[in-house]
Each structure stands twice: as C-alpha cells, then as structure tokens.
Design an enzyme around this catalytic site. Structure first.
Site, mmCIF file in Angstrom:
data_model
loop_
_atom_site.group_PDB
_atom_site.id
_atom_site.type_symbol
_atom_site.label_atom_id
_atom_site.label_comp_id
_atom_site.label_asym_id
_atom_site.label_seq_id
_atom_site.Cartn_x
_atom_site.Cartn_y
_atom_site.Cartn_z
ATOM 1 N N LYS A 1 13.659 24.993 4.285
ATOM 2 C CA LYS A 1 14.465 25.999 3.588
ATOM 3 C C LYS A 1 15.427 26.738 4.513
ATOM 4 C CE LYS A 1 11.800 28.375 0.561
ATOM 5 N NZ LYS A 1 10.560 29.154 0.470
ATOM 6 N N GLY B 1 7.173 31.077 13.725
ATOM 7 C CA GLY B 1 7.768 32.326 13.255
ATOM 8 C C GLY B 1 7.999 33.284 14.406
#
Ligand code: 3PG
Ligand code: MG
Length: 404
Positions: A202, A384
């Site tokens: 994404k 992340g």
C-alpha cells in the site's frame, strides 16, 4: 547523536536485568520460519549474561488482543533462543503472574528467563498512560535495571518500551545501538548518489516516508503493490491490480514534486500479470501501459515487476553509493512472482557503499529467497521503526533512552 548505552548501567554482576526484545518472528504451524530477530537479540543477551547477571527477557509476538491466545505464545521462541544461546531458557507461562514470578525467582547468576507474550496483557498496549504504567511497574518489580533492545518496536509508545524505561535505570542494548549507527548515516550524511527502493502493498503506508525522503534522495524506485497507484496516476489502466484510488492525487503530487526537485522516480516499464492470485495462475509479461492487453484482459492482476524493470532497478542500485530498500517488489512468497524481489536483493548485495534492507518483512523475504545477512551492509530488524526513523519522527522508545 547519542543514546544511553549498556556501560551507563555500571557493573551488572549479580543484578537482575530486564531486557525488552523484539522476538516477533514469523510462525507457520507453530514453527519459526525466520529466526533473524532471535539471532539479532543474542549480542546483548550474551553481554549481559557474561557480565554475571540474571536476565528476565520479554517481547511481544503478533497482535493478540490483550489476553492469552495460544497461537501467539512465545514458547517456540524460548526453545529457539535456548538453542542459539546454548543454555536453558526458563519459559514463564505468563507475563506478570505466578509463572513469571517463579521463573524469575528460580534464576541463578548467568541464567535467563523469557516471559510469555507481553501483549497477552491489556496494559502493554493500552491507550491509557496510567494503565501502561501500572503494567510496567509489575515488570519493573522483577529486576534492577532495564535494557531496551527491541528496535522493531521503538516507534510504539507501549508499557515495556516506554513507561518501563522511566521506572528503573535504563539503557539501549547493542542491537539498538547498531541500528541507530546505520540509520543515522542514512539521514544525516548519505553518500550520494542515494537511491531508495520502496515496495509493499500500500502506498498509503509509505506517504510519510516519501514526503521525508524526496528532498534527500537522487532516485526513488517504486515496486510492489503500490506501483499500480503510480501507474494509474500516469493515466495507465491497471486491470484488477491493487489500486488505492483515494491516493491517486497524492501520488500525482509526488510526481510533480519530484520533477521540481530533480529527483528521478523510476516506475516499472513492464509487469508480470497473472490470471488470478495463486502460484498456479497463468502468467503474462506485459508493458506497464498495456496491463489490460494480456489474454486476461481487465481481470489481469499485476503481481510482480517485469524483467526489464528488474534489470533497470538493479542498474540504478549498482550505480548508487547509498541504498535503502523497504518492501517486496512482488508477491515473493509465490515462486512465479519472486523474481523482482530477488533481483533487487541481488543488486543490493553488490552495492558499492551502504546497502540497507529495512524491515522485519523485507529481511525475512531476502532470507527466504536464499540470501544471507552478511551479504548486505545492514539488515534492519524494524520495518515500521526504520521507516519512522527515516521520516524524522521522534520515536518514544528512543527518546526515553536519551536519544538526541
Ligand atoms: C514488527 O513486526 O513490525 C514489530 O515487531 C512491531 O510490531 P507491531 O507493528 O505489531 O507493533
Ligand atoms: Mg510490522
């Protein structure tokens, strides 16, 4: 840039040292499929154990809902850790209950216990600082000092990452130190040319990092599911490929900004299109502006970058002195769609300067494709966390250790 290190904790002989690790490894049918994060934990554990301390180690695994859930148990990790350390690891069946208390009490100097999954307790991830502190106090009661070494989780304001570090003397472990030394080079003094390769499904997960990196890099290479939103923004049809229509305008903005800054955004020129999602799909390689012109028409599904694109990406990587890569180029878990990711990984092993693989998932991908850690300049254990670091965000788990 500096952070409190192990030395700041003084002599650890006879002390009980709490150690926060990121042992969030991928599991399949209860077996660890990539033990990279367990191996990454060893230098700090060995340093503390060799200093004659007792170690109480803990980690999360997956995202259980604040209650015990057998499929997220750290039991298989305790076993692997014991094999790698070459000594017994006392595994506690709970995190702060009687099992944990007994495990801690049983330790001799040089012994280690691993507590059950932190996230089996609602306090670990609670939005309420008071609840997190109450949980962190229970962990703090098990030891004298705290070593934070779960780099993959330093972007989380969670009890064992953040609040705990304020309750007892605390410092970063060797993994965090090593990760920071590399990532800091990427942000403060990257040797040019600097290329960033972004993949993954994404584009919405990558907006902040694209924003932060565009002014710093020479080239941005875009692969993975997110590439189709870029192709669509250029007016191409993408068939049934992943598309985030709500991001098309943002992506158009990036293309314009890159042109303004003189940054080259390299988009795929060919795509591996599949008849369906699966290893047994029919496959066609097509130009990026002709995705709907394969035998599968508008139902064709782009699942990897094509060979021409892979060669181009490899060429840009080879010509760069600094490369950061996050996110697979295609569905590498399925053999017909692994070539793009493999080509990028292969090119990164040959980079002249610093080649960094960012992230737990990308790290697992390169190892699954047969590469070894020593072939790369650095493999970050945090996906992340490394992205947020590069975005220039303040990471709670580092701030609390005096990172500045
Ligand atoms: C990761 O796998 O990215 C880290 O272990 C952090 O996990 P989280 O995203 O569930 O907080
Ligand atoms: Mg993750």
């Amino acid at each position: 840039m500096s952070i409190r290190t192990l030395q700041s904790l003084g002599d650890l002989t006879g002390k009980t040292v709490l150690v926060r690790l990121d042992l969030n490894v991928p599991l399949k049918d209860g077996a660890i499929t990539d033990d990279g994060r367990v191996r990454a934990a060893l230098p700090t554990l060995n340093a503390v154990l060799n200093a004659g301390a007792k170690v109480v180690a803990f980690s999360h695994l997956g995202r259980p809902d604040g209650a015990p859930d057998a499929k997220y148990s750290l039991a298989p990790v305790a076993q692997r850790l014991s094999e790698l350390l070459g000594k017994p690891v006392v595994f506690a069946a709970d995190t702060i209950g009687q099992g944990a208390q007994e495990a801690v009490t049983s330790l001799q100097d040089g012994g280690i216990a691993l507590l059950e999954n932190l996230r089996f307790n609602p306090g670990e991830t609670s939005k309420d600082a008071g609840e997190r502190t109450a949980f962190a106090e229970k962990l703090a009661a098990f030891g004298d000092v705290f070593v934070s070494d779960g780099f993959g989780v330093v972007h989380r304001k969670q009890a064992s990452v953040y609040e705990l570090a304020g309750l007892v003397p605390s410092a970063a472990g060797l993994l965090i130190e090593q990760e920071l030394s590399v990532l800091d080079r990427l942000t403060t003094s990257p040797e040019k040319p600097y290329a960033v390769v972004l993949g993954g499904s994404k584009v919405s997960d990558k907006l902040a990092v694209i924003d932060a990196l565009l002014p710093k890099v020479d080239t941005l290479l875009v692969g993975g599911g997110m590439l189709f939103t870029f192709l669509f923004a250029q007016g191409y049809k993408v068939g049934a490929s992943l598309l985030e229509e709500d991001q098309v305008d943002t992506v158009k903005g990036y293309l314009a900004k890159a042109a303004e800054l003189g940054v080259e955004i390299v988009l795929p020129t060919d795509i591996v299109v599949a008849s369906k999602f699966g290893a047994d799909a029919e496959v066609a390689i097509t130009a990026a502006d002709a995705i709907e012109e394969t035998p599968f028409g508008a139902s064709g599904l782009g699942l990897d970058i094509g060979p021409e694109t892979a060669a181009k990406f490899a060429e840009v990587i080879a010509a760069s002195n600094t490369v950061f890569w996050n996110g697979p180029m295609g569905v590498f878990e399925l053999a017909p769609f692994a070539a793009g990711t493999k080509a990028v990984a292969g090119a990164l092993t040959k980079v002249r300067g610093l080649g960094v693989v960012g992230g737990g998932d990308s790290a697992a991908a390169v190892r699954a494709l047969g590469f070894t850690d020593d072939q790369f300049g650095h493999i970050s254990t945090g996906g992340g966390a490394s992205l947020e670091f590069l975005e220039g965000k303040k990471l709670p788990g580092l701030e609390v250790l005096g990172w500045a």
